[in-house]
Scaffold this motif. Structure first.
Motif, PDB file in Angstrom:
ATOM      1  N   LEU A   1      52.675  82.177  10.392  1.00  0.00           N
ATOM      2  CA  LEU A   1      51.458  81.903  11.184  1.00  0.00           C
ATOM      3  C   LEU A   1      50.241  81.790  10.270  1.00  0.00           C
ATOM      4  N   LYS A   2      50.209  82.665   9.249  1.00  0.00           N
ATOM      5  CA  LYS A   2      49.076  82.609   8.299  1.00  0.00           C
ATOM      6  C   LYS A   2      49.059  81.291   7.546  1.00  0.00           C
ATOM      7  N   GLN A   3      50.269  80.802   7.193  1.00  0.00           N
ATOM      8  CA  GLN A   3      50.329  79.493   6.512  1.00  0.00           C
ATOM      9  C   GLN A   3      49.877  78.376   7.452  1.00  0.00           C
ATOM     10  N   ALA A   4      50.221  78.512   8.730  1.00  0.00           N
ATOM     11  CA  ALA A   4      49.904  77.447   9.696  1.00  0.00           C
ATOM     12  C   ALA A   4      48.406  77.387   9.988  1.00  0.00           C
ATOM     13  N   ASN A   5      47.762  78.558   9.982  1.00  0.00           N
ATOM     14  CA  ASN A   5      46.325  78.603  10.297  1.00  0.00           C
ATOM     15  C   ASN A   5      45.696  79.775   9.548  1.00  0.00           C
ATOM     16  N   PRO A   6      45.305  79.551   8.282  1.00  0.00           N
ATOM     17  CA  PRO A   6      44.812  80.646   7.442  1.00  0.00           C
ATOM     18  C   PRO A   6      43.548  81.305   7.991  1.00  0.00           C
ATOM     19  N   SER A   7      42.773  80.611   8.816  1.00  0.00           N
ATOM     20  CA  SER A   7      41.538  81.246   9.289  1.00  0.00           C
ATOM     21  C   SER A   7      41.715  82.004  10.607  1.00  0.00           C
ATOM     22  N   GLY A   8      42.912  81.981  11.162  1.00  0.00           N
ATOM     23  CA  GLY A   8      43.139  82.712  12.418  1.00  0.00           C
ATOM     24  C   GLY A   8      43.457  84.183  12.169  1.00  0.00           C
ATOM     25  N   THR A   9      43.359  84.972  13.242  1.00  0.00           N
ATOM     26  CA  THR A   9      43.754  86.386  13.176  1.00  0.00           C
ATOM     27  C   THR A   9      45.140  86.501  13.804  1.00  0.00           C
ATOM     28  N   HIS A  10      46.134  86.758  12.941  1.00  0.00           N
ATOM     29  CA  HIS A  10      47.512  86.792  13.436  1.00  0.00           C
ATOM     30  C   HIS A  10      48.096  88.189  13.238  1.00  0.00           C
ATOM     31  N   ILE A  11      48.778  88.680  14.258  1.00  0.00           N
ATOM     32  CA  ILE A  11      49.408  89.991  14.119  1.00  0.00           C
ATOM     33  C   ILE A  11      50.842  89.940  14.654  1.00  0.00           C
ATOM     34  N   GLY A  12      51.618  90.942  14.229  1.00  0.00           N
ATOM     35  CA  GLY A  12      52.971  91.084  14.747  1.00  0.00           C
ATOM     36  C   GLY A  12      53.150  92.492  15.278  1.00  0.00           C
ATOM     37  N   VAL A  13      53.849  92.609  16.384  1.00  0.00           N
ATOM     38  CA  VAL A  13      54.167  93.941  16.896  1.00  0.00           C
ATOM     39  C   VAL A  13      55.661  94.009  17.187  1.00  0.00           C
ATOM     40  N   SER A  14      56.239  95.181  16.906  1.00  0.00           N
ATOM     41  CA  SER A  14      57.682  95.350  17.134  1.00  0.00           C
ATOM     42  C   SER A  14      57.912  96.159  18.394  1.00  0.00           C
ATOM     43  N   PHE A  15      58.629  95.577  19.313  1.00  0.00           N
ATOM     44  CA  PHE A  15      59.100  96.366  20.467  1.00  0.00           C
ATOM     45  C   PHE A  15      60.296  95.678  21.099  1.00  0.00           C
TER      46      PHE A  15
END
Ligand code: COA
Ligand code: NAP
Length: 270
Positions: free
Chosen positions: A50-64
């Protein structure tokens, strides 16, 4: 073509296959994207993409695990803390394996109901207080099994039929607040776990392709394109729809699946 700059998109089950591609496509269109699934390594790798796709966005991952109500609540609290609200929710966590009803254990049936149907309900409930009202959009990733009976798929048929009824029912309940909810029904999509589990050879996948009116299996981008459209203002009067994105496959009753899955069962003693 679509601009999601500054919008917050959450993709549950968004760490591989179709849903990961959907998540990346929203990021490429400018969105901040959160992805969630069970496996922390898959979550971390997806966030890197996701960071590669849009470096200026705020991307997070959560595990559940969508079956774990407490873990879900913690995950959505992290999402709330990061974004404040959700503009687009994509709910697509699911499990599948071929098994005949006579041999499938009650727990095997229950596992798929718990992930696909009850898990989807729990995800929708967790997301609901965070949805931007009016104008939020929800997309559920369903399957042709929701309305086409298939051998070896009793668990998935029952679960995904329920998923589409969640879509229709919540379109009524949440439409009043300006929240739209639709289902996308992918056809056979190349290079995915789901397709590989049901059509586990190149020859079989080719046979499926020839049974599709448009004469090809689907690409992940076909599903992402539909998601980008359904979540956009271009679709602002569309809610409660179950949209096949399958090259017309389900019009013919996905007939190849019946014969081929039947012979798969016989061959492997399922
Ligand atoms: N055939 C028959 N039964 C099966 C099975 C198979 N191939 N795979 C699992 N089961 C049964 C198990 O035997 C168990 O029942 P039991 O306790 O009576 O023996 C039950 O299902 C749960 O299995 P378990 O391995 O504990 O489930 P899980 O919660 O770890 O995983 C699955 C869930 C089974 C759906 C697993 O395939 C999964 O995680 N899938 C996600 C990825 C996927 O399916 N992608 C395709 C796109 S939807
Ligand atoms: P996939 O790559 O296996 O995707 C499933 C996703 O859900 C993964 O991110 C997985 O990550 C997550 N997940 C599974 N169980 C979960 C759980 N209990 N809790 C939280 N997350 C869970 O499969 P896919 O083939 O791309 O399928 C994606 C969606 O498309 C599914 O809803 C499927 O029913 C639908 N679909 C697929 C096809 C097809 O041709 N592939 C056709 C019709 C419909 P973790 O393992 O990390 O949890």
């Amino acid at each position: 073509m679509f601009d999601y700059t500054g919008q917050n998109v959450v993709v549950v089950g968004g760490t591989s296959g179709i849903n990961l591609h959907v998540a990346i496509s929203f990021a490429q269109a400018g969105a901040n994207v959160a992805v969630a699934s069970r496996n922390a390594d898959k979550v971390n790798s997806a966030v890197e993409l996701l960071k590669q796709a849009n470096p200026s966005g705020t991307h997070i991952g959560v595990s559940f695990d969508v079956r774990d109500e407490n873990a879900l609540a913690i995950g959505f609290a992290t999402i709330a803390q990061t974004y404040g609200h959700i503009d687009v929710l994509v709910s697509g966590a699911a499990g599948n394996f071929p098994a005949s009803a006579a041999k499938l254990s009650n727990n095997g049936f229950k596992s798929v109901i718990d992930i696909d149907l009850i898990g989807s309900f729990q995800v929708l409930k967790q997301a609901y207080p965070l949805l931007k009202r009016p104008k939020a959009s929800i997309i559920q990733i369903s399957a042709p099994q929701a309305y086409i009976a298939m051998p070896l798929q009793v668990h998935v048929c029952a679960a995904k039929a329920g998923v589409d009824m969640l879509t229709r029912t919540l379109a009524l309940e949440w439409g009043i607040e300006g929240v739209r909810i639709n289902s996308i029904v992918p056809g056979p999509i190349e290079g995915t776990e789901g397709f590989n589990r049901l059509a586990p050879s190149e020859a079989l996948q080719q046979k499926v392709a020839s049974s599709v009116p448009l004469q090809r299996n689907g690409q992940k981008q076909d599903i992402a394109n539909a998601a980008l459209f359904l979540a956009s203002d271009m679709a602002s009067y569309i809610t409660g729809v179950v949209l096949p994105v399958d090259g017309g496959w389900s019009l013919g009753g996905a007939s190849i699946a019946m014969t081929e899955l039947g012979s798969l069962a016989a061959k492997h003693g399922l």
